[in-house]
Design an enzyme around this catalytic site. Structure first.
Site, PDB file in Angstrom:
ATOM      1  N   HIS A 173      58.775  43.312  41.380  1.00  0.00           N
ATOM      2  CA  HIS A 173      57.550  42.708  41.890  1.00  0.00           C
ATOM      3  C   HIS A 173      57.088  41.620  40.933  1.00  0.00           C
ATOM      4  O   HIS A 173      56.917  41.854  39.734  1.00  0.00           O
ATOM      5  CB  HIS A 173      56.464  43.779  42.029  1.00  0.00           C
ATOM      6  CG  HIS A 173      55.266  43.331  42.797  1.00  0.00           C
ATOM      7  ND1 HIS A 173      55.229  43.290  44.170  1.00  0.00           N
ATOM      8  CD2 HIS A 173      54.043  42.914  42.379  1.00  0.00           C
ATOM      9  CE1 HIS A 173      54.049  42.869  44.579  1.00  0.00           C
ATOM     10  NE2 HIS A 173      53.302  42.629  43.503  1.00  0.00           N
ATOM     11  N   MET A 203      49.241  35.293  44.881  1.00  0.00           N
ATOM     12  CA  MET A 203      47.779  35.381  44.847  1.00  0.00           C
ATOM     13  C   MET A 203      47.254  33.987  44.522  1.00  0.00           C
ATOM     14  O   MET A 203      46.709  33.724  43.447  1.00  0.00           O
ATOM     15  CB  MET A 203      47.332  36.425  43.820  1.00  0.00           C
ATOM     16  CG  MET A 203      47.642  37.838  44.239  1.00  0.00           C
ATOM     17  SD  MET A 203      47.163  39.084  43.009  1.00  0.00           S
ATOM     18  CE  MET A 203      48.640  39.070  41.983  1.00  0.00           C
ATOM     19  N   HIS A 248      54.708  38.073  45.075  1.00  0.00           N
ATOM     20  CA  HIS A 248      53.361  38.268  45.613  1.00  0.00           C
ATOM     21  C   HIS A 248      52.502  37.078  45.196  1.00  0.00           C
ATOM     22  O   HIS A 248      52.142  36.927  44.022  1.00  0.00           O
ATOM     23  CB  HIS A 248      52.802  39.584  45.055  1.00  0.00           C
ATOM     24  CG  HIS A 248      51.398  39.874  45.450  1.00  0.00           C
ATOM     25  ND1 HIS A 248      50.635  40.823  44.795  1.00  0.00           N
ATOM     26  CD2 HIS A 248      50.592  39.367  46.416  1.00  0.00           C
ATOM     27  CE1 HIS A 248      49.440  40.881  45.338  1.00  0.00           C
ATOM     28  NE2 HIS A 248      49.379  39.992  46.323  1.00  0.00           N
ATOM     29  N   MET A 270      46.179  45.957  48.792  1.00  0.00           N
ATOM     30  CA  MET A 270      45.759  45.999  47.399  1.00  0.00           C
ATOM     31  C   MET A 270      44.901  47.234  47.177  1.00  0.00           C
ATOM     32  O   MET A 270      43.930  47.473  47.904  1.00  0.00           O
ATOM     33  CB  MET A 270      44.966  44.743  47.040  1.00  0.00           C
ATOM     34  CG  MET A 270      45.779  43.462  47.015  1.00  0.00           C
ATOM     35  SD  MET A 270      47.137  43.491  45.810  1.00  0.00           S
ATOM     36  CE  MET A 270      46.244  43.769  44.265  1.00  0.00           C
ATOM     37  N   ASP A 325      49.646  48.244  45.852  1.00  0.00           N
ATOM     38  CA  ASP A 325      49.716  47.581  44.553  1.00  0.00           C
ATOM     39  C   ASP A 325      48.387  47.761  43.837  1.00  0.00           C
ATOM     40  O   ASP A 325      47.356  47.275  44.293  1.00  0.00           O
ATOM     41  CB  ASP A 325      50.012  46.092  44.767  1.00  0.00           C
ATOM     42  CG  ASP A 325      50.145  45.320  43.461  1.00  0.00           C
ATOM     43  OD1 ASP A 325      50.008  45.917  42.383  1.00  0.00           O
ATOM     44  OD2 ASP A 325      50.384  44.093  43.534  1.00  0.00           O
ATOM     45  N   SER A 380      56.304  46.020  38.605  1.00  0.00           N
ATOM     46  CA  SER A 380      55.602  44.748  38.449  1.00  0.00           C
ATOM     47  C   SER A 380      55.755  44.218  37.035  1.00  0.00           C
ATOM     48  O   SER A 380      55.274  44.831  36.071  1.00  0.00           O
ATOM     49  CB  SER A 380      54.109  44.914  38.761  1.00  0.00           C
ATOM     50  OG  SER A 380      53.412  43.734  38.426  1.00  0.00           O
ATOM     51  N   ASP A 423      54.149  38.885  40.393  1.00  0.00           N
ATOM     52  CA  ASP A 423      52.811  38.420  40.762  1.00  0.00           C
ATOM     53  C   ASP A 423      52.620  36.978  40.312  1.00  0.00           C
ATOM     54  O   ASP A 423      52.834  36.650  39.143  1.00  0.00           O
ATOM     55  CB  ASP A 423      51.740  39.287  40.100  1.00  0.00           C
ATOM     56  CG  ASP A 423      51.626  40.654  40.742  1.00  0.00           C
ATOM     57  OD1 ASP A 423      51.473  40.718  41.970  1.00  0.00           O
ATOM     58  OD2 ASP A 423      51.695  41.660  40.005  1.00  0.00           O
ATOM     59  N   MET A 457      49.726  34.073  40.120  1.00  0.00           N
ATOM     60  CA  MET A 457      48.277  33.886  40.191  1.00  0.00           C
ATOM     61  C   MET A 457      47.920  32.482  39.714  1.00  0.00           C
ATOM     62  O   MET A 457      48.491  31.997  38.733  1.00  0.00           O
ATOM     63  CB  MET A 457      47.569  34.937  39.340  1.00  0.00           C
ATOM     64  CG  MET A 457      47.846  36.369  39.806  1.00  0.00           C
ATOM     65  SD  MET A 457      46.982  37.638  38.856  1.00  0.00           S
ATOM     66  CE  MET A 457      47.974  37.674  37.361  1.00  0.00           C
TER      67      MET A 457
END
Length: 217
Positions: A34, A69, A67, A138, A172, A9, A36, A38
């Site tokens: 990975h 979010m 991913h 998660m 994760d 990540s 993320d 957000m």
């Protein structure tokens, strides 16, 4: 047959030297990366989006495991695909019709994952388990790196694996060399690791994770 995969990540990377650190993970044998995303709404934090993905896409042949979010992921999925995403995971808690979002992702040539937070019951996944390519459980509360693994989620991993023997199950949050084997034994086959990869010797950390994955497989 399931593949056992490390997905480092970049939330824990040093962004002053991000390109170099991404290359280190790939050179050491991490097949996925990975990413993320957000929005400061679905989770409290903000993180990178399209420009970062486009910039590192030029440097890496890894699978970009994005991913989301974020709320209303449907609005942004086409641009994430255009930016270089290979797999897109969204949260069940963030959408009204998960099946429609999965169809959207598939129609754009990407694989689709669905994710749930630690407190969300596995039962919410039932309508889409036969349509998604991966479930991301998660193992911390989403939004911040460096949190401790929530032990209670282990039973969820066990239960989901028993229910879906051939499904890719990603975990994760709080994944370290010290608990990776336990998580794999519970049934996960794709490990997201941030600080435990990017803290210290990146290439050695990737190789150490890959050794655990190889031994387990």
């Amino acid at each position: 047959m399931l593949s056992y995969i490390l997905s480092p990540s970049i939330l824990s990377a040093d962004f002053a030297v991000l390109g170099d650190q991404v290359r280190q993970t790939e050179n050491a044998g991490a097949p996925w990366l990975h990413i993320d995303v957000m929005d400061g709404h679905f989770v409290p934090s903000l993180s990178f989006a399209f420009p970062i993905i486009r910039s590192i896409r030029k440097l890496s042949s890894q699978v970009f495991d994005v991913h989301l979010m974020i709320t209303d992921p449907e609005r942004y999925i086409p641009e994430f695909v255009d930016s270089g995403a290979d797999r897109i995971t969204f949260h069940m808690e963030a959408v009204e019709d998960a099946g429609r979002v999965i169809d959207q992702i598939h129609s754009l040539g990407c694989q689709a994952g669905v994710s749930i937070n630690p407190e969300t019951p596995l039962s919410v996944l039932d309508p889409v388990l036969d349509r998604c390519d991966m479930v991301l459980l998660m193992t911390v509360h989403p939004g911040f790196g460096g949190q401790k693994y929530i032990d209670e989620v282990t039973q969820k991993i066990i239960d989901l694996r028993q229910k879906c023997p051939d499904l890719d199950i990603q975990v994760d949050g709080g994944i370290k060399l010290s608990n990776a084997e336990d998580v794999l034994k519970a049934g996960a086959n794709i490990l997201v690791a941030g600080s435990s990869v990017f803290g210290g010797d990146i290439q050695k950390n990737v190789k150490d994770f890959n050794q655990i994955l190889s031994d387990f497989a």
